[in-house]
Scaffold this active site. Structure first.
Site, PDB file in Angstrom:
ATOM      1  N   LYS A  58       0.771  -1.304   0.171  1.00 20.09           N
ATOM      2  CA  LYS A  58      -0.125  -0.041  -0.039  1.00 20.09           C
ATOM      3  C   LYS A  58       0.922   1.136  -0.196  1.00 20.09           C
ATOM      4  O   LYS A  58       0.257   2.209  -0.494  1.00 20.09           O
ATOM      5  CB  LYS A  58      -1.045  -0.009   1.373  1.00 20.09           C
ATOM      6  CG  LYS A  58      -1.969  -1.016   0.915  1.00 20.09           C
ATOM      7  CD  LYS A  58      -3.109  -0.424   0.057  1.00 20.09           C
ATOM      8  CE  LYS A  58      -4.569  -1.153   0.381  1.00 20.09           C
ATOM      9  NZ  LYS A  58      -5.711  -0.648  -0.479  1.00 20.09           N
ATOM     10  N   SER A 308       0.927 -10.045  -0.940  1.00 21.37           N
ATOM     11  CA  SER A 308       0.535  -8.401  -0.837  1.00 21.37           C
ATOM     12  C   SER A 308       0.797  -7.864   0.321  1.00 21.37           C
ATOM     13  O   SER A 308       1.135  -6.478   0.506  1.00 21.37           O
ATOM     14  CB  SER A 308      -0.782  -8.253  -1.407  1.00 21.37           C
ATOM     15  OG  SER A 308      -1.602  -8.678  -0.599  1.00 21.37           O
TER      16      SER A 308
END
Length: 407
Positions: A58, A308
């Protein structure tokens, strides 16, 4: 805007983001896994974004978006998040000398709240869901004249995440399949746009949890579908609906979208920890879950699951590992009723020791009203090489006159 123009603009932004981020974020490893390759009959390379700054991808999109805001004179930002986006925005704000206010649901785990605060952000706890936090964040942004940083439905955010696709191509130019965790669609929109430009024949497949399938449904129905009941251990990708921009891009550049259940996610987390020696949060394990479960057939193909993030609640990790150990037959429970007299439990423990098994827990219950007076219900949790050892132990106990069973 027409989809073709949208993609052209996003590609331009991805190239710019690559330059902006090259000295800010890590070019994360692309690690070959023999274990996962053998399991899937493919060639599996893991894109380890769990090793990224703040522990997740992110920060790429957040920093790229916020440095553009900073250049235009913005001094404060607001975001809504229950985890990784919060930390990405907080880190970026600290790096860019900006003020960040992050609205998180009230029941967000303390470790996530504290991690966000550690970067200097102000945290506001509000509401029971992300949607509650999102609405509150919009209010705060308006009241304080701050910019709202959306977690996925923003071209700059997608562009930052798209730099992962560039890195995958640089490290494995003949990549054939890329599997991407999907929440609102920002990560896969960026990665797929970048990869389709660099290697048009590469397949990009999104993976969502079955308990939160809004983007999966939207992708296949070619319209924004909102789901009202969502539940999954993969809290990092739980959304009730995707973004309109992300859906438009996904329809053009994503090849397929699949679902995996929480048991498959848990097993993927376990394998990553035990065999690859890497910690993945549930959302980060979605791509691996899709290939080891056979949901996506990657036999004979060079495949990259994107891990991720690695920001997993330690208590959740302990529960996941414990459950998988039982499912895999590495731990078992046996249960039986014994006379409540000295030496009876020792007989059972001696039998366990003779087989070289390890006891991880013992429950000895005398007060159950269903028991005959003078008897005790005994449950043993055992570490075993395989389930067969539990059957051997139960048989041995029966030969000793002790009636136990595997539970």
């Amino acid at each position: 805007m027409e989809t073709s123009k949208l993609l052209d603009e996003l590609n331009i932004k991805i190239r710019d983001a690559r330059e902006v981020l090259k000295n800010i974020v890590h070019h994360t490893p692309l690690q070959h896994s023999r274990t996962l390759s053998d399991l899937t009959k493919g060639e599996i390379y893991l894109k380890l974004e769990n090793l990224q700054k703040t522990g997740a991808f992110k920060v790429r999109g957040a920093y790229y978006k916020m440095q553009k805001l900073a250049r235009s004179g913005v001094k404060s930002v607001v975001a809504a998040s229950s985890g990784n986006h919060a930390q990405g925005v907080a880190f970026s704000a600290a790096s860019l000398n900006m003020k960040a206010t992050i609205v998180m649901p009230r029941h967000t785990p303390f470790y996530k709240v504290n991690a966000t605060k550690s970067y200097g952000a102000e945290v506001v706890l509000h509401g029971d869901t992300y949607d509650d936090a999102y609405q509150k964040a919009l209010e705060i942004a308006q009241q304080t004249n701050s910019e709202f940083v959306h977690p996925f439905n923003d071209l700059d955010i997608m562009a930052g995440q798209g730099t992962i696709g560039v890195e995958i191509f640089e490290d494995l130019s003949d990549v054939e399949v890329v599997l991407v965790p999907v929440g609102g669609g920002g990560l896969i929109s960026g990665i797929a746009t970048a990869l389709k430009k660099l290697k048009p024949d590469a397949k990009v497949i999104g993976v969502q949890p079955k308990g939160a399938p809004a983007t999966y449904l939207s992708f296949h129905e070619k319209r924004v579908v909102e789901t009202h009941e969502v539940s999954s251990i993969a809290d990092g990708v739980i959304v009730k609906k995707p973004g309109d921009l992300t859906l438009k891009i996904m329809e053009e550049v994503v090849d397929d979208m699949v679902l995996v259940d929480d048991r498959e996610i848990a097993r993927a987390m376990f394998l990553l920890l035990e065999r690859v020696k890497t910690v993945a949060e549930p959302a980060g394990a979605l791509g691996v879950a899709a290939v080891i479960s056979g949901t996506v057939d990657v036999s004979g193909k060079k495949t990259v699951p994107v891990v991720s993030g690695g920001n997993v609640d330690p208590t959740l990790l302990i529960r996941v590992l414990g459950q998988v150990l039982y499912v895999e037959g590495r731990q078992v429970r046996i249960q039986g009723i014994l006379p409540d007299r000295p030496g009876q439990l020792k007989k059972v423990i001696d039998a366990v020791a003779e087989l070289g098994l390890n006891i991880v827990e013992i429950q000895h219950e005398r007060l159950n009203p269903l028991l005959t007076p003078g008897m005790a219900l005994v449950t043993l949790g055992l570490e075993v090489p395989s389930k067969e050892y539990a059957d051997i132990l139960v048989l041995k106990l029966k030969q000793m006159g002790l009636d136990f069973r595997v539970v």
